[in-house]
Write an enzyme that holds these catalytic residues in place. Structure first.
Site, PDB file in Angstrom:
ATOM      1  N   THR A  90       0.840  -1.187   0.000  1.00  0.00           N
ATOM      2  CA  THR A  90       0.000   0.000   0.000  1.00  0.00           C
ATOM      3  C   THR A  90       0.881   1.245   0.000  1.00  0.00           C
ATOM      4  OG1 THR A  90      -0.139  -0.083   2.417  1.00  0.00           O
ATOM      5  CG2 THR A  90      -1.926  -1.126   1.167  1.00  0.00           C
ATOM      6  N   ASP A 204      -4.639   5.630   1.026  1.00  0.00           N
ATOM      7  CA  ASP A 204      -5.030   6.950   1.520  1.00  0.00           C
ATOM      8  C   ASP A 204      -4.322   8.023   0.700  1.00  0.00           C
ATOM      9  OD1 ASP A 204      -2.642   7.757   3.922  1.00  0.00           O
ATOM     10  OD2 ASP A 204      -2.716   5.791   2.985  1.00  0.00           O
TER      11      ASP A 204
END
Length: 234
Positions: A90, A204
């Site tokens: 990520t 994010d």
């Protein structure tokens, strides 16, 4: 066997997926592989080998940061003869070109770590992935209908207290996101004559402050897992 991997010689296939989180490695093995077998568990850093659509593939955790990642990548290449390493992880986006759930292919990795300068006699190393792996990832993404985002990432030694004032400069130089390992992975593979690539799913956005829910993180990561398995078992 190495100080950090207790698999037997021959337990790893030449193609290996890497994840920072060993529990994610276990998740991939259980959900996506056939005949998956745990082959290493030193320090609870799990590794598995199994089959995907009848073709062999291995999985290995590498922990957080360049230092940890470099240890595992070095041992996989030198001791277990792994030839192709694909990190799937990520990242936090910084560019307006990418959004939540996008998958980024890191075509270059800048860093605030000193490790690559040490290994390259204080010169700037161009930490880049293998072209053939990159092409394979791009073509596989096209076949699967995935809009792969291509650009640079910044591999930071800091998860907290990062130099947020530098984000605008990074975006100017086509950096799409921040992560913590790609620069070390690429440099180690280059040094040891192996092939490496890093794909990252945007969990994010550090500028807009948007973030995925835990459920959305799993769903978006599954798309990247499928892309990774498809391209590595062609």
């Amino acid at each position: 066997m190495t100080p950090h991997i207790n698999a037997k010689i021959g337990d790893f296939y030449p193609q290996c997926l890497l994840c920072g989180d060993p529990l994610r490695v276990s998740y991939i093995a259980k959900k996506f592989l056939q005949d998956a077998k745990e082959i290493t568990n030193v320090r609870n850093m799990l590794g598995f080998s199994g089959k995907y659509k009848g073709k062999g593939i291995s999985l290995m955790g590498h922990g957080m940061g360049i230092a940890s990642c470099t240890i595992y990548v070095t041992e996989l290449i030198k001791t277990y003869q792994v030839k192709e390493l694909l990190r799937i992880g990520t990242c936090g986006a910084i560019s307006p070109k990418v959004g939540l759930k996008d998958i980024i292919m890191a075509m270059g990795a800048s860093t605030d770590s000193k490790t690559n300068r040490v290994r390259f006699l204080n010169h700037d190393l161009s930490a880049t992935p293998d072209f053939e792996l990159s092409l394979r990832a791009y073509q596989t993404a096209k076949r699967l209908g995935i809009d792969l985002k291509v650009g640079n990432v910044f591999s930071s030694d800091f998860f907290y207290s990062f130099e947020t004032h530098a984000f605008d400069l990074m975006v100017q130089y086509n950096h799409l996101a921040i992560e913590m390992e790609a620069a070390g992975l690429y440099a180690t593979a280059m040094e040891l004559n192996a092939k490496a690539l890093c794909l990252c799913s945007v969990s994010d956005h550090l500028i807009t402050k948007e973030a995925l829910s835990p459920k959305e993180r799993v769903e978006s990561f599954d798309n990247m897992i499928i892309l990774a398995l498809e391209m590595m078992t062609q």
